[in-house]
Design a protein around this motif. Sequence first.
Motif, PDB file in Angstrom:
ATOM      1  N   UNK A  16     -30.078   8.615 -49.351  1.00 12.47           N
ATOM      2  CA  UNK A  16     -29.781   7.430 -50.160  1.00 12.47           C
ATOM      3  C   UNK A  16     -28.340   7.442 -50.663  1.00 12.47           C
ATOM      4  N   UNK A  17     -27.858   8.610 -51.083  1.00 14.22           N
ATOM      5  CA  UNK A  17     -26.480   8.701 -51.548  1.00 14.22           C
ATOM      6  C   UNK A  17     -25.490   8.479 -50.407  1.00 14.22           C
ATOM      7  N   UNK A  18     -25.837   9.017 -49.240  1.00 17.05           N
ATOM      8  CA  UNK A  18     -24.978   8.810 -48.073  1.00 17.05           C
ATOM      9  C   UNK A  18     -24.925   7.336 -47.683  1.00 17.05           C
ATOM     10  N   UNK A  19     -26.078   6.679 -47.752  1.00 17.05           N
ATOM     11  CA  UNK A  19     -26.108   5.243 -47.472  1.00 17.05           C
ATOM     12  C   UNK A  19     -25.296   4.451 -48.476  1.00 17.05           C
ATOM     13  N   UNK A  20     -25.345   4.892 -49.732  1.00 20.84           N
ATOM     14  CA  UNK A  20     -24.562   4.222 -50.779  1.00 20.84           C
ATOM     15  C   UNK A  20     -23.060   4.341 -50.490  1.00 20.84           C
ATOM     16  N   UNK A  21     -22.629   5.543 -50.099  1.00 21.22           N
ATOM     17  CA  UNK A  21     -21.210   5.754 -49.778  1.00 21.22           C
ATOM     18  C   UNK A  21     -20.801   4.913 -48.576  1.00 21.22           C
ATOM     19  N   UNK A  22     -21.675   4.846 -47.581  1.00 24.24           N
ATOM     20  CA  UNK A  22     -21.370   4.047 -46.383  1.00 24.24           C
ATOM     21  C   UNK A  22     -21.226   2.569 -46.715  1.00 24.24           C
ATOM     22  N   UNK A  23     -22.112   2.064 -47.587  1.00 24.24           N
ATOM     23  CA  UNK A  23     -22.024   0.659 -47.989  1.00 24.24           C
ATOM     24  C   UNK A  23     -20.772   0.403 -48.826  1.00 24.24           C
ATOM     25  N   UNK A  24     -20.386   1.397 -49.619  1.00 24.90           N
ATOM     26  CA  UNK A  24     -19.203   1.224 -50.466  1.00 24.90           C
ATOM     27  C   UNK A  24     -17.928   1.188 -49.631  1.00 24.90           C
ATOM     28  N   UNK A  25     -17.887   1.974 -48.572  1.00 26.75           N
ATOM     29  CA  UNK A  25     -16.690   2.006 -47.725  1.00 26.75           C
ATOM     30  C   UNK A  25     -16.652   0.866 -46.726  1.00 26.75           C
ATOM     31  N   UNK A  26     -17.828   0.355 -46.372  1.00 23.63           N
ATOM     32  CA  UNK A  26     -17.913  -0.771 -45.449  1.00 23.63           C
ATOM     33  C   UNK A  26     -18.895  -1.781 -46.038  1.00 23.63           C
ATOM     34  N   UNK A  27     -18.364  -2.685 -46.835  1.00 25.43           N
ATOM     35  CA  UNK A  27     -19.210  -3.575 -47.636  1.00 25.43           C
ATOM     36  C   UNK A  27     -19.735  -4.789 -46.891  1.00 25.43           C
ATOM     37  N   UNK A  28     -19.469  -4.905 -45.604  1.00 29.33           N
ATOM     38  CA  UNK A  28     -19.951  -6.055 -44.839  1.00 29.33           C
ATOM     39  C   UNK A  28     -21.463  -5.972 -44.651  1.00 29.33           C
ATOM     40  N   UNK A  29     -22.194  -6.954 -45.189  1.00 26.64           N
ATOM     41  CA  UNK A  29     -23.654  -6.952 -45.098  1.00 26.64           C
ATOM     42  C   UNK A  29     -24.137  -7.287 -43.693  1.00 26.64           C
ATOM     43  N   UNK A  30     -23.254  -7.789 -42.858  1.00 29.78           N
ATOM     44  CA  UNK A  30     -23.634  -8.068 -41.477  1.00 29.78           C
ATOM     45  C   UNK A  30     -23.808  -6.780 -40.677  1.00 29.78           C
ATOM     46  N   UNK A  31     -23.349  -5.660 -41.256  1.00 29.51           N
ATOM     47  CA  UNK A  31     -23.457  -4.368 -40.578  1.00 29.51           C
ATOM     48  C   UNK A  31     -24.480  -3.447 -41.260  1.00 29.51           C
ATOM     49  N   UNK A  32     -25.472  -4.039 -41.897  1.00 27.52           N
ATOM     50  CA  UNK A  32     -26.482  -3.236 -42.592  1.00 27.52           C
ATOM     51  C   UNK A  32     -27.197  -2.277 -41.643  1.00 27.52           C
TER      52      UNK A  32
END
Length: 323
Positions: free
Chosen positions: A134-150
Amino acid sequence: MTANPAEDVQGPFLIGLTLNIFLYGVTTIQAYLYFTKYKRDRLWLRSLIVILYLAETFNCIISTYYIYDVLVTHFGDEANLLTGSWVFTVDAALTGAISVVVQHFFAWRVFVLTKNKLMVAAIVLCSLASLAGSLSGTVSLATNSSLSLLQSHAIEVTIWLAGAVLADAIIAISLVWYLGSHKHLYPKLNSTINRILRMTVQTGVLTTIVAIIDLTCYLTVSSGFHLIFSMSLSKLYTNCMLSALNARGTWKYDGSSEFEVSHGRSRSVAFQAQSTQLDVFVQAESHQITDANDGPSYSISGLGNTFKRGCNDEEASTNASEV
């Protein structure tokens, strides 16, 4: 992507937020019942419930803020619909942290009950792996905030949810195995132990099923449909913990079937579980035998080893001892 970008992410997020707030209401009721009924629980346990409740409150606040900001404040801003804010990323970390806290609590109960360090270690490792995901996913979303790449964060999300599923499964299996294998030691308490087993399975299966559905939707559906389930996951964990604590008041065994009317004796047995501790109380009532011709009367008080003799009728005394 659909013609309306909000249908892909914000739509499922809004539905999940609705379920999340409903479960928050259930959490509030459960917390109220706990604090009014179990005032003598250990300070660390009561503090843990306070922390979880505050975390769930914060989760609802930031989720509501996000959906209002993206759909109302930035209404018509299509670029903003496809960009995840800090609120969106924090939600994943908060859900992972809450689930880990609850799983560690149940791991502690498993240890107290079974003393099986290997089983507890397996629960803790799976739980920590879930938190790392979950923390790794959070970091990934923070560095790449495009929701089209969920869907590009499949590895992190799989570790997160698969770890949670494994931890929940081990917890449920270990408790069911231990209680089931020791039922023969308490033959008169089988119905009570069966209720505990049912509750253990139901709470463990609920979070496991939701996590599996969440992971399946994430891996198979290209939109954010999985958010409907992931939004409510933390509330399910908290409610499972609170329901397990509040259910202790119903773990009682009534030995009314043990009444021996033909011998003029009555016996009641009460079973109460406090966390993982079983307390058995036995109450024996005294009885008075009076001769039909108004002769001498005898009063025998059970478990007190006392014997009285007199010429007049006396009230039967009751003496209880705790085992």
